[in-house]
Design an enzyme around this catalytic site. Structure first.
Site, mmCIF file in Angstrom:
data_model
loop_
_atom_site.group_PDB
_atom_site.id
_atom_site.type_symbol
_atom_site.label_atom_id
_atom_site.label_comp_id
_atom_site.label_asym_id
_atom_site.label_seq_id
_atom_site.Cartn_x
_atom_site.Cartn_y
_atom_site.Cartn_z
ATOM 1 N N GLY A 274 -44.850 -8.555 -26.980
ATOM 2 C CA GLY A 274 -46.187 -8.743 -27.652
ATOM 3 C C GLY A 274 -47.231 -7.782 -26.999
ATOM 4 N N GLU A 316 -38.884 -8.800 -23.741
ATOM 5 C CA GLU A 316 -38.545 -7.940 -24.758
ATOM 6 C C GLU A 316 -39.813 -7.444 -25.544
ATOM 7 O OE1 GLU A 316 -36.227 -11.116 -26.560
ATOM 8 O OE2 GLU A 316 -38.149 -12.130 -27.384
ATOM 9 N N ARG A 356 -47.568 -0.931 -43.196
ATOM 10 C CA ARG A 356 -48.603 -2.002 -42.133
ATOM 11 C C ARG A 356 -49.993 -1.871 -42.845
ATOM 12 N NH1 ARG A 356 -49.882 -1.037 -37.377
ATOM 13 N NH2 ARG A 356 -49.634 -3.290 -36.898
ATOM 14 N N TYR A 360 -50.965 -5.603 -43.188
ATOM 15 C CA TYR A 360 -51.563 -6.366 -42.319
ATOM 16 C C TYR A 360 -53.033 -5.671 -42.158
ATOM 17 C CZ TYR A 360 -46.836 -7.200 -40.489
ATOM 18 O OH TYR A 360 -45.657 -7.492 -40.157
ATOM 19 N N CYS A 387 -47.837 3.782 -56.802
ATOM 20 C CA CYS A 387 -48.481 3.163 -57.983
ATOM 21 C C CYS A 387 -49.312 1.861 -57.642
ATOM 22 C CB CYS A 387 -47.743 3.176 -59.253
ATOM 23 S SG CYS A 387 -47.050 4.928 -59.803
HETATM 24 C C1 LIG Z 1 -41.293 -9.023 -32.521
HETATM 25 C C2 LIG Z 1 -40.605 -9.888 -31.348
HETATM 26 C C3 LIG Z 1 -40.625 -9.341 -30.114
HETATM 27 C C4 LIG Z 1 -41.463 -7.929 -29.721
HETATM 28 O O1 LIG Z 1 -42.856 -7.996 -30.300
HETATM 29 P P1 LIG Z 1 -43.493 -6.830 -29.899
HETATM 30 O O2 LIG Z 1 -45.188 -7.320 -30.336
HETATM 31 O O3 LIG Z 1 -43.244 -5.609 -30.842
HETATM 32 O O4 LIG Z 1 -43.478 -6.400 -28.568
HETATM 33 C C5 LIG Z 1 -39.992 -9.838 -29.284
HETATM 34 N N1 LIG Z 1 -39.485 -11.107 -29.307
HETATM 35 C C6 LIG Z 1 -39.070 -11.648 -30.261
HETATM 36 C C7 LIG Z 1 -38.668 -12.939 -30.486
HETATM 37 C C8 LIG Z 1 -39.735 -10.999 -31.575
HETATM 38 O O5 LIG Z 1 -39.660 -11.765 -32.896
#
Ligand SMILES: *Cc1c(COP(=O)(O)O)cnc(C)c1O
Length: 463
Positions: A274, A316, A356, A360, A387
């Site tokens: 995140g 992650e 995006r 978003y 289009c």
């Molecule tokens: C999308 C996602 C991430 C990565 O999020 P980022 O904002 O790209 O770092 C990590 N874990 C899970 C479960 C996700 O769905």
């Protein structure tokens, strides 16, 4: 009017070049252009020692250009910070949904990272890239039976998301070789980010409700065919604040403590990803090192306070590992001047290679790769070729005077661009090249018209 840089420098594309002061190491997520970006003597943007204009001549446009140095630097910063600040075992995983392909999986794995995947297709790619299954984690709120079977057979860890999935896993698993799982929980932490990508609040389609914790732990502890090793949570994306992840780590350590009541020995804690990146000058995310260090510290403090042994710590990140490493190069085409209103300048791609902005309302910055030092005298709206009136890549872009054939480069396109690309209007998906030390290698071929009709079937009676 010529716009000026905050420092008084006349604005030009060059203002976005990484500024390395006193040997400091730059954090890729705090830059707009890749770390290897330079302007060469032809006033042209160079990435990984390759002239972007020449790359487009060679490989066509649109073209995704991935800088290996930036990607590897981001991987090392995450990896090394966790090794430095966390006193027990740690593992950084790449959330590969940001951009999953063979070459990227292979690079990330070669830096010691594991991979997290959210579908059979992503899992298949990671396995084919040679990533070892003990470093692959499968997520998803509605994994199919086939996806679960592939995960079990390959030996990766499954992040169980809901009751339905747990029951299928019990059916598929055997006591002789228990399935390695983690449990995903919804922590109820809100992030001030775009609503569509907010997942941590209780009203989320992902993960178990923490109010069901006792039942889930109770159930899992009685299943000999499930080897539950830890807990997972992910609270959202493009996050700049530091507090949400501190709160998350504290909440998760409480959950670990609760699990002990069920004789569940949970030894892994995954705090998700995140961390945000800088898409525009006004974005100010923490560095990769700051973010990682903060996570390590809060988990250690919370465990000390609860008198719990340290779990293996996983995180992650997706976007912050890959986004800044890639730019997309387009050729500029037609323009439409609406007097006193707006000038549209068109590029040869759009919402099919970068969905995006339309999805978003994401904001990007761009430069003209063959006019890097030219003053930014124009304000134009960069439109895609689809289009769809909403197919606008950048509103009110500050650019030098452009003409057809100029090369527009949009920055920060490594995450959620290729991975979300489509064939809308039957546009073939662009190629991607990996650049390093003056060399460019294709990592994704450009699709052609045969690819476009590859899945089409024309029933005999229609011929
Ligand atoms: C999308 C996602 C991430 C990565 O999020 P980022 O904002 O790209 O770092 C990590 N874990 C899970 C479960 C996700 O769905």
């Amino acid at each position: 009017m010529v716009s000026t840089h905050p420092l008084g420098i006349q604005a030009s594309g060059s203002q976005y070049l990484p500024q390395k002061l006193n040997n400091t190491t730059l954090s890729p997520n705090q830059e707009l252009l890749p770390l290897s970006a330079r302007v060469n003597r032809h006033d042209s943007l160079e990435i990984g020692g390759c002239d972007v204009t020449t790359l487009v001549e060679q490989f066509g446009s649109p073209l995704y250009i991935l800088d290996e140095e930036t990607l590897r630097t981001a991987c090392r910063q995450y990896h090394d910070t966790f090794k430095q600040y966390y006193k027990d075992e740690s593992q950084v995983l790449y959330a590969s949904k940001a951009w999953n392909c063979l070459a990227i999986c292979a690079i990330v794995a070669s830096e010691g990272l594991g991979i997290d995947v959210v579908s059979g297709g992503e899992l298949y790619t990671a396995l084919n890239a040679g990533v070892t299954p003990d470093k692959i984690y499968l997520h998803g709120n509605n994994k199919s039976r086939d996806e679960l079977v592939l995960a079990i057979e390959s030996g990766c860890t499954i992040v169980a998301d809901n009751w339905y999935e747990l029951k299928i896993l019990v059916e598929l698993a055997t006591n002789s070789s228990p399935v390695r799982i983690m449990l995903r929980l919804t922590p109820g932490i809100e992030c001030h980010t775009h609503e569509y990508i907010r997942t941590g609040h209780l009203d989320s389609k992902f993960g178990f409700d923490p109010n069901d914790l006792d039942q889930v732990f109770g159930f899992v502890s009685k299943q000999p065919s499930l080897n539950c090793v830890g807990l997972h949570a992910h609270i959202g994306s493009q996050i700049f604040e530091r507090q949400p992840h501190r709160d998350l780590a504290a909440v998760m350590v409480q959950w670990l403590r609760d699990a002990a009541k069920y004789n569940l020995e949970l030894t892994e804690l995954n705090v998700g990803g995140g961390l945000g990146i800088k898409y525009t000058e006004s974005d100010d995310p923490p560095s990769i090192e700051e973010w990682s260090k903060a996570i390590c510290e809060v988990v250690q403090q919370a465990c000390a306070a609860e008198n719990l042994p340290l779990p293996k710590l996983l995180c992650e990140p997706g976007r912050s590992l890959i986004a800044t490493a890639c730019v997309t190069a387009y050729s500029i085409g037609s323009a439409k001047v609406i007097p006193d209103l707006r000038t549209y300048v068109t590029i040869d791609g759009g919402m099919s290679d970068n969905p995006r902005p339309i999805t978003y309302q994401s904001v990007y910055r761009s430069v003209v790769a063959n006019k890097m030092s030219a003053a930014l005298t124009e304000t134009v709206t960069l439109a895609g070729k689809h289009c769809e009136s909403g197919d606008i890549l950048i509103k009110n872009a500050q650019l030098p005077k452009t003409e057809p054939g100029d090369i527009l480069v949009v920055m920060g396109t490594g995450a959620y661009n290729y991975s979300m690309a489509s064939n809308y209007n039957r546009l073939p998906r662009p190629a991607a090249v990996l650049v390093a030390n003056g060399e460019a290698n294709l990592i994704l071929l450009r699709e052609n018209y045969q690819d476009i009709i590859r899945q089409d079937c024309l029933p005999e009676r229609l011929k």
